[in-house]
Scaffold this motif. Structure first.
Motif, mmCIF file in Angstrom:
data_model
loop_
_atom_site.group_PDB
_atom_site.id
_atom_site.type_symbol
_atom_site.label_atom_id
_atom_site.label_comp_id
_atom_site.label_asym_id
_atom_site.label_seq_id
_atom_site.Cartn_x
_atom_site.Cartn_y
_atom_site.Cartn_z
ATOM 1 N N MET A 1 0.839 -1.170 0.000
ATOM 2 C CA MET A 1 0.000 0.000 0.000
ATOM 3 C C MET A 1 0.893 1.245 0.000
ATOM 4 O O MET A 1 2.002 1.228 0.519
ATOM 5 C CB MET A 1 -0.896 0.026 1.227
ATOM 6 C CG MET A 1 -1.842 -1.173 1.365
ATOM 7 S SD MET A 1 -3.154 -1.204 0.178
ATOM 8 C CE MET A 1 -4.262 -0.015 0.833
ATOM 9 N N PHE A 2 0.396 2.315 -0.560
ATOM 10 C CA PHE A 2 1.090 3.586 -0.514
ATOM 11 C C PHE A 2 0.091 4.650 -0.073
ATOM 12 O O PHE A 2 -1.117 4.481 -0.201
ATOM 13 C CB PHE A 2 1.700 3.956 -1.876
ATOM 14 C CG PHE A 2 0.669 4.407 -2.878
ATOM 15 C CD1 PHE A 2 0.325 5.743 -2.982
ATOM 16 C CD2 PHE A 2 0.038 3.496 -3.708
ATOM 17 C CE1 PHE A 2 -0.642 6.153 -3.902
ATOM 18 C CE2 PHE A 2 -0.919 3.901 -4.624
ATOM 19 C CZ PHE A 2 -1.252 5.230 -4.721
ATOM 20 N N SER A 3 0.605 5.739 0.453
ATOM 21 C CA SER A 3 -0.233 6.843 0.881
ATOM 22 C C SER A 3 0.491 8.138 0.566
ATOM 23 O O SER A 3 1.691 8.240 0.778
ATOM 24 C CB SER A 3 -0.520 6.743 2.378
ATOM 25 O OG SER A 3 -1.414 7.742 2.776
ATOM 26 N N MET A 4 -0.247 9.095 0.059
ATOM 27 C CA MET A 4 0.317 10.382 -0.313
ATOM 28 C C MET A 4 -0.652 11.456 0.162
ATOM 29 O O MET A 4 -1.865 11.293 0.046
ATOM 30 C CB MET A 4 0.473 10.411 -1.829
ATOM 31 C CG MET A 4 1.159 11.602 -2.382
ATOM 32 S SD MET A 4 1.522 11.385 -4.149
ATOM 33 C CE MET A 4 -0.094 11.397 -4.862
ATOM 34 N N SER A 5 -0.129 12.553 0.719
ATOM 35 C CA SER A 5 -1.014 13.618 1.167
ATOM 36 C C SER A 5 -0.357 14.972 0.986
ATOM 37 O O SER A 5 0.864 15.080 0.920
ATOM 38 C CB SER A 5 -1.412 13.425 2.629
ATOM 39 O OG SER A 5 -0.313 13.611 3.482
ATOM 40 N N ILE A 6 -1.197 15.982 0.917
ATOM 41 C CA ILE A 6 -0.754 17.370 0.918
ATOM 42 C C ILE A 6 -1.486 18.031 2.080
ATOM 43 O O ILE A 6 -2.718 18.089 2.088
ATOM 44 C CB ILE A 6 -1.087 18.087 -0.404
ATOM 45 C CG1 ILE A 6 -0.388 17.405 -1.571
ATOM 46 C CG2 ILE A 6 -0.713 19.555 -0.323
ATOM 47 C CD1 ILE A 6 -0.764 17.949 -2.927
ATOM 48 N N ASP A 7 -0.727 18.486 3.072
ATOM 49 C CA ASP A 7 -1.307 19.090 4.262
ATOM 50 C C ASP A 7 -1.248 20.609 4.161
ATOM 51 O O ASP A 7 -0.241 21.165 3.733
ATOM 52 C CB ASP A 7 -0.550 18.653 5.520
ATOM 53 C CG ASP A 7 -0.661 17.168 5.770
ATOM 54 O OD1 ASP A 7 -1.364 16.474 5.014
ATOM 55 O OD2 ASP A 7 -0.041 16.687 6.738
ATOM 56 N N PHE A 8 -2.343 21.248 4.586
ATOM 57 C CA PHE A 8 -2.414 22.701 4.676
ATOM 58 C C PHE A 8 -2.855 23.030 6.090
ATOM 59 O O PHE A 8 -4.000 22.766 6.455
ATOM 60 C CB PHE A 8 -3.407 23.280 3.666
ATOM 61 C CG PHE A 8 -3.029 23.022 2.248
ATOM 62 C CD1 PHE A 8 -2.103 23.827 1.610
ATOM 63 C CD2 PHE A 8 -3.591 21.968 1.544
ATOM 64 C CE1 PHE A 8 -1.743 23.584 0.288
ATOM 65 C CE2 PHE A 8 -3.246 21.727 0.232
ATOM 66 C CZ PHE A 8 -2.314 22.528 -0.393
ATOM 67 N N ASN A 9 -1.941 23.580 6.885
ATOM 68 C CA ASN A 9 -2.237 23.910 8.269
ATOM 69 C C ASN A 9 -2.301 25.421 8.405
ATOM 70 O O ASN A 9 -1.321 26.108 8.148
ATOM 71 C CB ASN A 9 -1.151 23.346 9.195
ATOM 72 C CG ASN A 9 -0.999 21.845 9.015
ATOM 73 O OD1 ASN A 9 -1.953 21.145 8.750
ATOM 74 N ND2 ASN A 9 0.215 21.363 9.149
#
Length: 169
Positions: A1-9
């Motif tokens: 499995m892979f996971s990718m994210s773009i976080d905006f805090n």
């Protein structure tokens, strides 16, 4: 499995656009039917899993070195067979559903630095910041509609990631 994210805090609000996918292998054989046709799946056969969604939460702790934020999740989840080599044929779809859930985001800053190369300077001539951190998330998603009764249920998950971030931690 892979996971990718773009976080905006922003301030005390945690948001993350995410994409998770992979090819899990079947642990136990089963038979499924689709479009008046029966399919026998053997142990070890692969399936395609894809989840795309949005996490939104509130930082309980947002210090210089540590983040803690519970969040809610809305996403789309699919799980389908991978039996046809022909892209034009429809695969057996086991799950194609709206998904919602909850989880906890934690992140620990390992190091930070300022980029001194001229390509990384932000507007106003200031050096931009970067950091390396360890991100740990866990949660539970509720699948609202499974295509087959055998696949009703929910998904619990844990993700551990090494993050290269830009801007303020």
């Amino acid at each position: 499995m892979f996971s990718m994210s773009i976080d905006f805090n922003v301030g005390d609000v945690y948001t993350s656009l995410l994409l998770t996918g992979g090819s899990p292998k079947l642990e136990a054989p089963f038979t499924a039917s689709s479009q008046n046709q029966s399919f026998d799946f053997e142990k070890g056969e692969q399936f395609s899993y894809l989840e795309a969604g949005l996490n939104v939460g509130y930082f309980l702790v947002r210090s210089e070195n540590f983040h803690l934020a519970p969040y809610g999740n809305i996403s789309s989840t699919t799980l389908e067979s991978d039996i046809y080599d022909d892209e034009d044929k429809d695969e057996v779809e086991l799950i194609n559903s709206f998904t919602y859930g909850f989880g906890v985001h934690t992140e620990i800053k390992l190091t930070e630095w300022e980029n001194t190369n001229s390509y990384y300077y932000s507007y106003g001539g200031k050096a931009s910041k970067s950091f390396l951190s360890l991100k740990i998330e866990g949660g539970h998603n509720l699948i609202t509609n499974a295509e087959d009764d055998m696949f009703e249920g929910n998904v619990s998950y844990a993700r551990v990631s090494l993050i290269w971030g830009f801007g303020d931690f």
